[in-house]
Scaffold this motif. Structure first.
Motif, PDB file in Angstrom:
ATOM      1  N   GLY A 145      29.237  35.582  39.750  1.00  0.00           N
ATOM      2  CA  GLY A 145      28.781  34.840  40.915  1.00  0.00           C
ATOM      3  C   GLY A 145      29.678  33.697  41.320  1.00  0.00           C
ATOM      4  N   ILE A 146      30.275  32.984  40.346  1.00  0.00           N
ATOM      5  CA  ILE A 146      31.067  31.800  40.682  1.00  0.00           C
ATOM      6  C   ILE A 146      32.515  31.881  40.192  1.00  0.00           C
ATOM      7  N   GLY A 147      32.897  32.981  39.566  1.00  0.00           N
ATOM      8  CA  GLY A 147      34.269  33.103  39.062  1.00  0.00           C
ATOM      9  C   GLY A 147      35.272  33.059  40.193  1.00  0.00           C
ATOM     10  N   GLY A 148      36.112  32.027  40.207  1.00  0.00           N
ATOM     11  CA  GLY A 148      36.989  31.778  41.341  1.00  0.00           C
ATOM     12  C   GLY A 148      38.117  32.778  41.503  1.00  0.00           C
ATOM     13  N   ALA A 149      38.574  32.935  42.744  1.00  0.00           N
ATOM     14  CA  ALA A 149      39.737  33.762  43.029  1.00  0.00           C
ATOM     15  C   ALA A 149      41.000  33.040  42.582  1.00  0.00           C
ATOM     16  N   VAL A 150      41.980  33.808  42.141  1.00  0.00           N
ATOM     17  CA  VAL A 150      43.300  33.276  41.799  1.00  0.00           C
ATOM     18  C   VAL A 150      44.284  33.907  42.770  1.00  0.00           C
ATOM     19  N   PRO A 151      44.994  33.116  43.581  1.00  0.00           N
ATOM     20  CA  PRO A 151      45.861  33.685  44.619  1.00  0.00           C
ATOM     21  C   PRO A 151      47.129  34.297  44.032  1.00  0.00           C
ATOM     22  N   TRP A 152      47.886  34.955  44.885  1.00  0.00           N
ATOM     23  CA  TRP A 152      49.161  35.524  44.462  1.00  0.00           C
ATOM     24  C   TRP A 152      50.015  34.459  43.796  1.00  0.00           C
ATOM     25  N   HIS A 153      50.564  34.781  42.643  1.00  0.00           N
ATOM     26  CA  HIS A 153      51.415  33.834  41.925  1.00  0.00           C
ATOM     27  C   HIS A 153      52.311  34.587  40.954  1.00  0.00           C
ATOM     28  N   LEU A 183      42.580  42.330  37.866  1.00  0.00           N
ATOM     29  CA  LEU A 183      43.928  41.976  38.299  1.00  0.00           C
ATOM     30  C   LEU A 183      44.389  42.916  39.411  1.00  0.00           C
ATOM     31  N   GLU A 184      45.222  42.373  40.293  1.00  0.00           N
ATOM     32  CA  GLU A 184      45.968  43.166  41.266  1.00  0.00           C
ATOM     33  C   GLU A 184      47.421  42.703  41.192  1.00  0.00           C
ATOM     34  N   TYR A 185      48.359  43.612  41.421  1.00  0.00           N
ATOM     35  CA  TYR A 185      49.768  43.216  41.375  1.00  0.00           C
ATOM     36  C   TYR A 185      50.584  44.013  42.375  1.00  0.00           C
ATOM     37  N   ILE A 186      51.796  43.531  42.652  1.00  0.00           N
ATOM     38  CA  ILE A 186      52.705  44.215  43.561  1.00  0.00           C
ATOM     39  C   ILE A 186      53.838  44.824  42.739  1.00  0.00           C
ATOM     40  N   PRO A 187      53.824  46.129  42.544  1.00  0.00           N
ATOM     41  CA  PRO A 187      54.845  46.772  41.712  1.00  0.00           C
ATOM     42  C   PRO A 187      56.262  46.449  42.192  1.00  0.00           C
ATOM     43  N   GLY A 188      57.109  46.102  41.247  1.00  0.00           N
ATOM     44  CA  GLY A 188      58.507  45.845  41.549  1.00  0.00           C
ATOM     45  C   GLY A 188      58.812  44.476  42.107  1.00  0.00           C
ATOM     46  N   SER A 189      57.779  43.648  42.305  1.00  0.00           N
ATOM     47  CA  SER A 189      58.018  42.343  42.922  1.00  0.00           C
ATOM     48  C   SER A 189      58.818  41.412  42.030  1.00  0.00           C
ATOM     49  N   HIS A 190      58.853  41.691  40.718  1.00  0.00           N
ATOM     50  CA  HIS A 190      59.674  40.871  39.822  1.00  0.00           C
ATOM     51  C   HIS A 190      61.161  41.065  40.094  1.00  0.00           C
ATOM     52  N   LEU A 191      61.501  42.148  40.789  1.00  0.00           N
ATOM     53  CA  LEU A 191      62.891  42.448  41.109  1.00  0.00           C
ATOM     54  C   LEU A 191      63.268  42.025  42.523  1.00  0.00           C
ATOM     55  N   THR A 192      62.263  41.755  43.354  1.00  0.00           N
ATOM     56  CA  THR A 192      62.530  41.494  44.776  1.00  0.00           C
ATOM     57  C   THR A 192      62.100  40.114  45.247  1.00  0.00           C
ATOM     58  N   LEU A 228      44.212  46.823  39.051  1.00  0.00           N
ATOM     59  CA  LEU A 228      44.276  47.317  37.673  1.00  0.00           C
ATOM     60  C   LEU A 228      42.864  47.302  37.099  1.00  0.00           C
ATOM     61  N   GLN A 229      42.137  48.381  37.353  1.00  0.00           N
ATOM     62  CA  GLN A 229      40.786  48.516  36.813  1.00  0.00           C
ATOM     63  C   GLN A 229      40.920  49.128  35.420  1.00  0.00           C
ATOM     64  N   VAL A 230      40.640  48.319  34.410  1.00  0.00           N
ATOM     65  CA  VAL A 230      40.886  48.745  33.029  1.00  0.00           C
ATOM     66  C   VAL A 230      39.623  48.581  32.194  1.00  0.00           C
ATOM     67  N   LYS A 231      39.560  49.350  31.133  1.00  0.00           N
ATOM     68  CA  LYS A 231      38.436  49.300  30.211  1.00  0.00           C
ATOM     69  C   LYS A 231      38.642  48.213  29.158  1.00  0.00           C
ATOM     70  N   ARG A 245      47.382  38.649  41.281  1.00  0.00           N
ATOM     71  CA  ARG A 245      46.250  37.813  41.681  1.00  0.00           C
ATOM     72  C   ARG A 245      44.978  38.432  41.129  1.00  0.00           C
ATOM     73  N   SER A 246      43.842  37.750  41.350  1.00  0.00           N
ATOM     74  CA  SER A 246      42.523  38.341  41.115  1.00  0.00           C
ATOM     75  C   SER A 246      41.542  37.743  42.113  1.00  0.00           C
ATOM     76  N   SER A 247      40.559  38.530  42.492  1.00  0.00           N
ATOM     77  CA  SER A 247      39.597  38.106  43.501  1.00  0.00           C
ATOM     78  C   SER A 247      38.430  37.347  42.891  1.00  0.00           C
ATOM     79  N   HIS A 248      37.672  36.697  43.740  1.00  0.00           N
ATOM     80  CA  HIS A 248      36.444  36.008  43.333  1.00  0.00           C
ATOM     81  C   HIS A 248      35.477  37.027  42.720  1.00  0.00           C
ATOM     82  N   ASN A 249      34.760  36.587  41.715  1.00  0.00           N
ATOM     83  CA  ASN A 249      33.750  37.448  41.102  1.00  0.00           C
ATOM     84  C   ASN A 249      32.388  37.143  41.701  1.00  0.00           C
ATOM     85  N   TYR A 250      32.004  37.927  42.701  1.00  0.00           N
ATOM     86  CA  TYR A 250      30.685  37.765  43.308  1.00  0.00           C
ATOM     87  C   TYR A 250      29.638  38.635  42.629  1.00  0.00           C
ATOM     88  N   SER A 251      30.044  39.416  41.648  1.00  0.00           N
ATOM     89  CA  SER A 251      29.130  40.354  41.009  1.00  0.00           C
ATOM     90  C   SER A 251      28.236  39.652  39.997  1.00  0.00           C
TER      91      SER A 251
END
Length: 287
Positions: A145-153, A183-192, A228-231, A245-251
């Motif tokens: 419900g209150i877990g904050g979003a973390v922006p692209w970094h 988590l979400e990420y942009i593949p290859g962004s460490h190179l670009t 990255l939906q992981v178990k 990044r990661s989104s706000h947890n509204y769940s």
């Protein structure tokens, strides 16, 4: 467990997922310890320090409690857990915690054992670290419900070395989904995508700030992140220069993880970095 395929993908994409890195039994034991730590938090005995996720470029964490956390078990609150009008908690204390850190690899035997496990050492060796050092070990709770979003970094912004060397080990202790802020990420962004800023202590030690270290470039479109939906039990390995990044947890479900970083001990880790060990200590050797 870290195969040639994982290594190839990590070098190409900047992230790699290793499923079942720890067993369900290990997950259960670590979760029980987290519950004990959350229950031990007494807001009357701790500063109510919130963890700023970086949504506001003018607001950065940096009180003494934060600065002194490198070798301790410290508690940091969700921004949404504090009533700004009176400074009081808006939720139960155990649900108010955003993260517990930043020295769990020194203070908590269960997390220290995992951090220094042969499996972790094997990955550091395969990534060709000469003298890997551990820093910023923490539990992140991503409260329901209150877990904050973390922006692209990029983690190297916050764990700066010359040359860049940060690598994150991110261990899921619950299933991580789009709903609870995976988590979400942009593949290859460490190179670009160059690292153009770093997060430092202010010169007078009164807080922290972002400073430019290179000319800014036209920002990359950041709407195409790969989730990255992981178990539970999975390891996500994160290059320090990859955008994520990661989104706000509204769940209604939390998203507990344990994470730590390594940097190359032969690289320069200077005094401007926000996280500093006490004068009598050094960053912890992994090997």
């Amino acid at each position: 467990m870290f195969t040639d395929t994982h290594l190839e993908g990590f070098r190409r994409d900047g992230c790699a997922v290793v499923a079942d890195f720890i067993s369900p039994e290990q997950v259960s034991v670590l979760r029980q310890r987290i519950k004990e730590l959350l229950s031990s938090f007494d807001p009357s005995n701790h500063p109510l320090t919130t963890f700023e996720t970086g949504q506001s470029q003018d607001s950065h964490i940096g009180d003494q409690y934060f600065f002194d956390s490198a070798d301790k078990t410290s508690f940091f609150l969700e921004e949404g857990a504090i009533d700004s009008s009176n400074g009081q908690l808006t939720v139960d204390s155990h649900r108010a915690i955003n993260k517990i850190g930043h020295g769990l690899h020194l203070t908590e035997p269960l997390f220290a054992e995992l951090t220094h496990s042969d499996k972790v050492k094997d990955i550091a060796n395969r990534l060709e670290y000469q003298d890997p050092r551990v820093l910023q070990s923490m539990i992140i709770c991503k409260q329901p419900g209150i877990g904050g979003a973390v922006p692209w970094h990029q983690d190297s912004t916050f764990l700066f070395t010359q040359p860049f060397s940060a690598c994150g080990f991110w261990l899921a202790l619950e299933d991580c989904t789009l709903e609870n802020g995976c988590l979400e990420y942009i593949p290859g962004s460490h190179l670009t995508t160059p690292v153009t800023r770093r997060f430092v202590r202010k010169a007078d030690n009164s807080g922290t700030e972002m400073v430019d270290i290179a000319p800014t470039t036209e920002p990359l479109s950041r709407e195409a992140g790969i989730p990255l939906q992981v178990k539970a039990g999975s390891l996500v390995l994160i290059n320090g220069q990859v955008l994520h990044r990661s989104s706000h947890n509204y769940s209604s479900k939390s998203r507990w993880i344990y994470t730590f970083h390594i940097v190359e001990g032969t690289a320069e880790y200077d005094k401007r970095n926000w996280l500093q060990m006490p004068a009598s200590a050094e960053l912890t050797k992994l090997l």
